[in-house]
Each structure stands twice: as C-alpha cells, then as structure tokens.
Scaffold this motif. Structure first.
Motif, PDB file in Angstrom:
ATOM      1  N   TYR A  14       0.778   3.984  -2.960  1.00 44.66           N
ATOM      2  CA  TYR A  14       0.441   5.368  -2.609  1.00 44.66           C
ATOM      3  C   TYR A  14       1.515   6.326  -3.135  1.00 44.66           C
ATOM      4  CZ  TYR A  14       0.502   9.638   0.145  1.00 44.66           C
ATOM      5  OH  TYR A  14       0.571  10.950   0.504  1.00 44.66           O
ATOM      6  N   THR A  15       2.775   5.991  -2.899  1.00 43.06           N
ATOM      7  CA  THR A  15       3.874   6.859  -3.334  1.00 43.06           C
ATOM      8  C   THR A  15       3.866   7.030  -4.846  1.00 43.06           C
ATOM      9  OG1 THR A  15       5.239   6.228  -1.447  1.00 43.06           O
ATOM     10  CG2 THR A  15       6.391   7.118  -3.367  1.00 43.06           C
ATOM     11  N   ALA A  17      -4.252   2.234  -0.658  1.00 41.33           N
ATOM     12  CA  ALA A  17      -3.490   3.357  -1.202  1.00 41.33           C
ATOM     13  C   ALA A  17      -4.392   4.314  -1.966  1.00 41.33           C
ATOM     14  CB  ALA A  17      -2.389   2.827  -2.124  1.00 41.33           C
ATOM     15  N   ILE A  18      -5.332   3.763  -2.727  1.00 38.98           N
ATOM     16  CA  ILE A  18      -6.250   4.621  -3.478  1.00 38.98           C
ATOM     17  C   ILE A  18      -7.132   5.420  -2.525  1.00 38.98           C
ATOM     18  CG2 ILE A  18      -8.191   4.621  -5.109  1.00 38.98           C
ATOM     19  CD1 ILE A  18      -6.862   2.152  -6.412  1.00 38.98           C
ATOM     20  N   ARG A  58       1.085   9.356  -5.880  1.00 41.20           N
ATOM     21  CA  ARG A  58       1.441  10.738  -5.531  1.00 41.20           C
ATOM     22  C   ARG A  58       2.454  11.305  -6.521  1.00 41.20           C
ATOM     23  NH1 ARG A  58       5.704  12.451  -3.139  1.00 41.20           N
ATOM     24  NH2 ARG A  58       6.253  10.460  -2.164  1.00 41.20           N
ATOM     25  N   PRO A  85       0.815  -1.214   0.000  1.00 38.26           N
ATOM     26  CA  PRO A  85       0.000   0.000   0.000  1.00 38.26           C
ATOM     27  C   PRO A  85       0.852   1.269   0.000  1.00 38.26           C
ATOM     28  CG  PRO A  85      -0.934  -1.605   1.501  1.00 38.26           C
ATOM     29  CD  PRO A  85       0.376  -2.167   1.052  1.00 38.26           C
ATOM     30  N   GLU A  86       1.964   1.259   0.733  1.00 38.29           N
ATOM     31  CA  GLU A  86       2.821   2.448   0.801  1.00 38.29           C
ATOM     32  C   GLU A  86       3.464   2.747  -0.545  1.00 38.29           C
ATOM     33  OE1 GLU A  86       4.442   5.814   2.318  1.00 38.29           O
ATOM     34  OE2 GLU A  86       3.020   4.472   3.346  1.00 38.29           O
ATOM     35  N   GLU A 135      -6.692  12.648   0.295  1.00 41.87           N
ATOM     36  CA  GLU A 135      -5.781  13.791   0.230  1.00 41.87           C
ATOM     37  C   GLU A 135      -6.068  14.689  -0.967  1.00 41.87           C
ATOM     38  OE1 GLU A 135      -1.771  12.367   0.417  1.00 41.87           O
ATOM     39  OE2 GLU A 135      -2.055  11.369   2.351  1.00 41.87           O
ATOM     40  N   ARG A 158      -6.388   6.380   0.396  1.00 44.12           N
ATOM     41  CA  ARG A 158      -5.557   7.410   1.019  1.00 44.12           C
ATOM     42  C   ARG A 158      -5.340   8.599   0.077  1.00 44.12           C
ATOM     43  NH1 ARG A 158       0.687   6.427   3.131  1.00 44.12           N
ATOM     44  NH2 ARG A 158       1.142   8.622   3.691  1.00 44.12           N
ATOM     45  N   THR A 159      -5.056   8.325  -1.187  1.00 44.82           N
ATOM     46  CA  THR A 159      -4.825   9.419  -2.122  1.00 44.82           C
ATOM     47  C   THR A 159      -6.098  10.232  -2.339  1.00 44.82           C
ATOM     48  OG1 THR A 159      -5.217   7.927  -4.010  1.00 44.82           O
ATOM     49  CG2 THR A 159      -2.942   8.270  -3.340  1.00 44.82           C
TER      50      THR A 159
END
Length: 331
Positions: free
Chosen positions: A187-188, A234-235, A191, A183-184, A241, A237-238
């Motif tokens: 996510y990165t 991850a999706i 981003r 997931p990290e 944000e 989280r983005t």
C-alpha cells in the motif's frame, strides 16, 4: 532561465576508484546543463582534476568550502572539496577508505539539502562492498539517504523515457523479500508511486501492480496464495482512497503494457523483477530515483564499473539524464 532561478544541484562523487569522477566531468562539459541549473560536486577536487585530464577535457576544477562560493559557469566545475583522499588512489580497487569517503560525500549533501543550500542531490555510483569495508553497513544509497533524512516511507524508482518502475523491496535476498512483502508495504509503495507521478506532472496516474508468482499466481495455481494475502488487500485499499491501481498482474506482460502506455508506473515486488526490464532498455537510458524523501534525489542506473575506471571510456549519458531528471522534478 536567469541565474537566480536556476536550482542548485549537489552531485556526489561516489567511489573515487570507480567511474564517478569521469562521468561527472564529462556531464558537466555540457554547456546546456549550465543554462538549466547550478551544479556543484561534493567530493575531492584532486580526483576531479585527475578525471578531467584522463578524459581530455579543458575544464577548471574550482575547490570551494561553501555552496555560496561557487561560480556556476560553464568551463569551471565547482567542487565542495572534502579533501578526504590522497592523489595516488588506484582506479578499479575496492577500498574501505574510498567507501567511507563516498559515504561522507552523501552525508554532507544531505545536510546541505536539509539546510536549504541544495535543491536536489544527484549521486554517482558507490561500491556497496567498499561502503561496508568503510564501516557503513547500508545496502546502498537509498537506505543511506532515508536514514540520514529520517525518512520512514520511501522506495527505489527506476525511470526511463517510457517506463517507470517502483520497488516494494530492493537489496535483499528473494526469500527475505517475499517475507517482507506485506499489505502495508505494498500500500505504501503504491501511494508513493501515485504521489511521485503527480509531482512528475501526470494528472491522473495509472499504476500497474505486479504479482509475485508466475501469472500472478493464476488464482492459486502457483505459489501459496501470496497475491491474495499480500497484494490484493493493498490494491483494494488504494482504490478505495481514489487511486487508480490495478493488479496483481502477471509481471511478464505488465511491463509490455506499461511501455505501450497502459500504465504510468509499474510496482515491482522485488529487485530483479523491476530492474531486469529497465536494464534491457540500456544502462545509459535509466535513472535511479528515491521516492518519498523530503528532497529530490536522482542517480545513475549503473554501478562503479571498476573494470573500465580510469580509462576515460565510461558513458556519461545516464548521469546527464539523472541531472536533467532532477531539474524536471524540482520544476
């Protein structure tokens, strides 16, 4: 554009036994590029002179010791001459000597860019096998550039006129890639994709994220829940944000939708998932970029082509597009 405002772009020569020298001299025979930038080759001047003779172009190769010494005029190719190789290198042969030289060209380009003398790096292809034989155990350019610049978060991005693809993993085996998808990391990558699209002038980036399994797992029918475990968090989280990311989506239809215009960039989970659709569009159409670096880096989207090196027939369109893309990213 006045001469003072033109960005200085360093072009690394790549593996001297490949097509890099030929596609560089062919590209820099384009007078229009000199209207937009000040190109300087980091490599071996002797090899560039030989390449110019092979392709039959009346170009002057000017060896310089510093970027500031370049003439930057059409008809003359300025070469920051590292003078690492003899004249009689055979084309098409893998050599640790050539691999080490290719690494040294990149290293010098990074030093010059971080020092403010270059505004972007455009790389000709190197051979991973020759690189390893030369003592530099990197998977490729992307990892070299990240290591030399101290960059932790980066991603490989392939770009054509109508399709942009960024990768969560690249030059590792498929089983290793699935293990490294977290997931990290997803996510990165999303981003970095979002930030890169903003730099490319996309005001409100739309990002489509591939699944790992066929049909993105189809709610657990295929695979072992990798989409829900590795990608969906991850999706979420983005999106929380403020980024516009959708998925995980079936890769087979996502690339079609992206080319249609539904998405500005596709996030691919592994090498072939992202590279295959881009290369179907044509090797000459693609540009390889490293997103996340503290400077602009673009490259051709093809290899050393040892089988045709030294014959003067290599196509320079991807190299020219890589230089143009670097100019656009700087602007």
């Amino acid at each position: 554009m006045s001469n003072a405002r033109k960005p200085v772009i360093g072009i690394t020569m790549g593996d001297a036994a490949g097509i890099g020298p030929e596609i560089i001299v062919k590209s820099l025979h384009d007078e229009g590029l000199y209207d937009q930038c000040k190109p300087i080759v980091i490599g071996d001047a002797k090899r560039l002179k030989q390449a110019a003779r092979i392709v039959g172009l009346p170009l002057v190769i000017e060896a310089v010791e510093r970027v500031s010494e370049g003439k930057y005029v059409y008809g003359t190719i300025d070469c920051l001459d590292l003078n690492l190789l003899p004249e009689d290198i055979p084309f098409g042969e893998i050599s640790g000597r050539n691999g080490d030289a290719a690494f040294q060209y990149v290293k010098r380009a990074v030093e010059l860019t971080l020092g403010g003398e270059l505004e972007a790096i455009c790389t000709a292809p190197l051979s991973k096998e020759a690189l390893h034989m030369g003592g530099h155990l990197y998977p490729g350019h992307t990892e070299i550039l990240a290591a030399l610049s101290g960059t932790k978060d980066y991603a490989m991005l392939l770009s054509t006129s109508d399709l942009h693809v960024i990768h969560v993993t690249t030059h590792i085996g498929l089983l290793d890639a699935i293990r490294k998808i977290t997931p990290e990391r997803v996510y990165t990558t999303i981003r970095i994709a979002h930030e890169t699209l903003l730099r490319m002038g996309v005001a409100e980036p739309k990002i489509g994220v591939c699944g790992i399994n066929p049909h993105a797992g189809e709610n657990g029918l295929f695979g072992y829940g990798e989409e829900e475990e590795k990608i969906a968090p991850a999706i979420r989280r983005t999106v929380s944000e403020g980024m516009n990311a959708a998925g995980p989506l079936p890769a087979d239809t996502l690339f079609f939708r992206a080319r249609r215009g539904d998405f500005d960039m596709v996030v691919a989970m592994y090498h072939d998932q992202g590279h295959g659709p881009v290369k179907v569009l044509g090797l000459e159409a693609g540009v390889n970029m490293t997103a996340g670096l503290p400077f602009v880096r673009t490259s051709v989207d093809h290899g050393t082509a040892f089988d045709i090196a030294g014959k003067g027939v290599a196509d320079e369109l991807s190299m020219k597009e890589a230089i143009r893309q670097a100019i656009r990213m700087i602007e």
